[in-house]
Design an enzyme around this catalytic site. Sequence first.
Site, PDB file in Angstrom:
ATOM      1  N   GLU A  61       1.026  -1.176   0.165  1.00 38.70           N
ATOM      2  CA  GLU A  61      -0.183  -0.005   0.256  1.00 38.70           C
ATOM      3  C   GLU A  61       1.000   1.238  -0.001  1.00 38.70           C
ATOM      4  O   GLU A  61       0.785   2.240   0.791  1.00 38.70           O
ATOM      5  CB  GLU A  61      -0.901  -0.036   1.081  1.00 38.70           C
ATOM      6  CG  GLU A  61      -1.820  -1.204   1.083  1.00 38.70           C
ATOM      7  CD  GLU A  61      -2.843  -1.260   2.395  1.00 38.70           C
ATOM      8  OE1 GLU A  61      -4.069  -1.332   2.005  1.00 38.70           O
ATOM      9  OE2 GLU A  61      -2.263  -1.100   3.369  1.00 38.70           O
ATOM     10  N   GLU A  84      -5.068 -10.334   0.183  1.00 36.39           N
ATOM     11  CA  GLU A  84      -5.913  -9.986   1.542  1.00 36.39           C
ATOM     12  C   GLU A  84      -7.334 -10.058   1.085  1.00 36.39           C
ATOM     13  O   GLU A  84      -7.764  -9.665   0.143  1.00 36.39           O
ATOM     14  CB  GLU A  84      -5.620  -8.321   2.141  1.00 36.39           C
ATOM     15  CG  GLU A  84      -4.234  -8.130   2.878  1.00 36.39           C
ATOM     16  CD  GLU A  84      -4.071  -6.918   3.217  1.00 36.39           C
ATOM     17  OE1 GLU A  84      -5.217  -6.334   3.624  1.00 36.39           O
ATOM     18  OE2 GLU A  84      -2.976  -6.215   3.289  1.00 36.39           O
TER      19      GLU A  84
END
Length: 1010
Positions: free
Chosen positions: A423, A501
């Site tokens: 991220e 995820e």
Amino acid sequence: MSTARYWESYAPGEGRRRPRAEARTDARTLTLNGTWRFRLCPTAEGTGAGFLAEDFDDSGWDEIRVPSHWVLQDVTPLAGGEPRSLRGTAEGPLYTNTAFPIPIDPPRVPTENPTGDYRLVFDAPADWGASILRLRGADSCAKVWLNGVEIGWSTGSRLPVEYDAPVRPGRNVLCVRVHRWSAGTYLEDQDMWWLPGIFRDVDVIERPAAAIEDHFVHADYDHTTGIGTLRVDAEVTDGSPARVQVPELGIDVPAGETVTAAVTPWSADRPRLYRGTLATAEETIELAIGFRRVEIADGVLLANGAPLRFHGVNRHEHDPATGRTQDRATMIRDIEIMKRANIDAVRTSHYPPHPDFLSLCDEYGLWVVEECDLETHGFIYAGWENNPPDDPAWFGALQDRIERMVEPDKNHPSVVIWSMANESWTGAGFDLLEQWIRERDPSRPVLYERDPSYRNSDFYSCMYPELDALEAIGRREEPRPDNVTDAEDARRRTLPFLLVEYAHAMGNGPGSLQDYQHILESSDRFCGGFVWEWIDHGFDARTADGTPFTLHGGAVDFRPTGGRFCLDGLVFADRTPSPGLTQLAKAYEPVRIAIGDAITVSNRRHATDTADLQWRWELLVDGRQIAEGGLEVPAVPAGGTVEVALPGAMPELPGDGEPHLSVEARLAYNTAWAVAGHVVSWGQHQLRSGGSRVQTAPAGTGSGAGNTVAPEAARTTGARGEGDIRAHGTPSGIVLGPATFEGETGRLVRLGDLELEGPWLDVHRAPTENDRGQGGRNDLSAAWSAVGIDRMLHRTLDVQADGDRVRVNGRVAAATHPHALEYQLDWSLHAGLLWLDAQVDFAGPWDSTPLKGLEIVIPRLGLLFRLPGGYGRAAWFGRGPGDSYADSFAGTRVGRWQAAIDDLQVHYPVPQENGNHVHTRELTVSGPGVPDLRAVGDPLFDFTTRRWTSKDLQQARFPHELRDSGHVWLNLDYGQLGLGSASVGPALPERYRVARTATSFRMGLGVDSA
């Protein structure tokens, strides 16, 4: 040596040695773990230069254990006073999800920068020679002096660093200054606690003239020939030769020479290691060699020639007492629990783990996606302006982090993918990182999830997709990302897909695990996924009166905070498995057992057959075992399927009852992670529908799904005699046989010898974390609060004693709002049971409220009873032994179960709905001094039972705030909302919601004398 204000430098450090491979060496090593002296200071200046003096008196400083985080130790706070725990204060552990805890002003940090000065006096032997000082982890920036001389400094909290260390024989003084905030903070904005300190091992390693500086094990495998190819490159300090020996393979060759041999390849389900050594004249290091080949061919990830699909979890390092400081026993415990739950892969979110963990993955068998200690998520608050991956000033620090991941861990066969970051949006810096990795280690694919072009990644990837979107990805029909070129989009569609995820395991959940797994097995494009996440990041803490509780970010006096988002694991902080882990173990089963006219066994393992398993069958009728035995199943090769006949020894089924056949695959012998008999996989099948609940029961209006239970339930004696089965009024209320109803409300207040009250039509549950959604998205609980689902008011319209039945009509609604539920309850007696036929309909604007246009999703639909507090146990025929919900029940079996009512509660660190059981046929609650109360479904119902109300559960902030109400509250429900994973993820699918349509259901009640 040091740059002025080095902690604010773009540079990653000074004075450090090149990163090199981790190794177990016979070179003399001094561990410096143990008790050090420590002083916490308010600014980066620390205590000044005085503590460097060899004769400095540190006797007045705190003692601290190294490795540890100072925020988890008893230390003197900045304001002075006695040493104490800093937990729960702004000086202690701080948790943020995406936000930086400091202003965004890179590379600068605030003047208020808590800094810990460490001192250790240690002795070296009289013949000690040249040496290296190694710090395996210091958060976030550490500067080091030895005997008053600065030897260097470094950032990169979860990355090892080594310095040339002029250790002298006899007494030495090591000083380390650790800053909580540094320029490195801007590269470490992972979703986790901020935990400063020297938290991994510190040691001194002697380096002889012929020391092995570095080594690289290249162990390839050709699945078409079964031949392994080995070359071990070595760099020796004085250039002298090194030799490789692998006795089991008869290998004894110079380093750098290529040799081949027939080998068994390494995989997670068969972690075959060949032990050997790499030696010079003065140093020998151990080798643990796993031959394997990882590649991508035609858009499919392969390991040793076979498609590789991860059944994974994201794993942070966490312990409720020690934080990211972990011992080997804790690592082994994690791996054992994972393996027993059929987990075969770990993503090291979001940093390299302690090297012992990777060695254990090599040994026990886990595929590893190793991720770099790099995340810049907090720059989202600046619109990604000055984001380090897009700023050349940071590129040296970024590459330093990549090198300090790859070089130490390059020899682990378990590591099959390098993940560059998490991220951190986009930037030209990733071009440099990718290029360096590919040049240094072309044997492993490279992953980066966040850049929508995926130009630096060998995988297409995303997080938390909806099920429909995931299906489209499997077909390579996903929508095109914004701002990508035609060429980038075309390339991306050829890539395998890795779900890094999904299924956010926050609180009670996640749901839909079976749905996700079904999709992930539907296409070879999928190479599996990693559930978020392994463990709750909670800390052991105590209230002022000494009551223990689990500390989360929302309980810390500091802002910003990620609140409770640190509590999102499949195991609780103390490593107790949650119900979600049971469900994941079922979804991840490596052997699929389907039962019908025959038994079909499908082996979903990557490499091994099923010869290590033994097979058992069990026949239940009405949940009771009537036969069992062994089952002969031939060894099924990896990826293969066989069909075997139903057990020949299975007896003829009785004429009535509900039969279930179960088949289990158990370990035939002990393994490193489980003992013989451990159940690896199981299947269960209902062989026929159950008989009618009562042969001549009045026509019911039940519309629940499923099959009826055994007639035995209907033969249960209810109260002591039915008495007059005509409903009639008395001074105490309306009487129908053993049942007495309150005349005004129509509530049942007595059944035989049992005094109770209810039912109330109940539509409320204490919100789960997934009910709360994320940042206002999919926040069901906010709508419930706005429209009063937790404060519904009840009005009885009329109560009728009508011949052989009692009819109650009523309405349930909240203040202020026009939506309501209207119900009719018909009570009658039959075959020893008091039967209730319920009809419920919805009135008013449930789809969109006039004010704010809110959709009201129903948490549950059912009946609530208040029972005496003497009830203590529950026994039921249905799914168990653990709890279950509409989208989370596959890991439970149909059978007969029993438990203490108190043990049916799941004590989530944040109280919320828990303990539900779907597909229940019958239930008995019992206790000393009270009659047994039985409930029978027609056909099925959900139940929960607890000593507090759902409102109590909703209002409690921590489990210790829940108090015994003096009653037992029993929910008998038509149904309850599924769990989902909307705390981070998609909305709950419609099929797992309670329909807002006219609904009918039926159940019977009876009592036995105490």
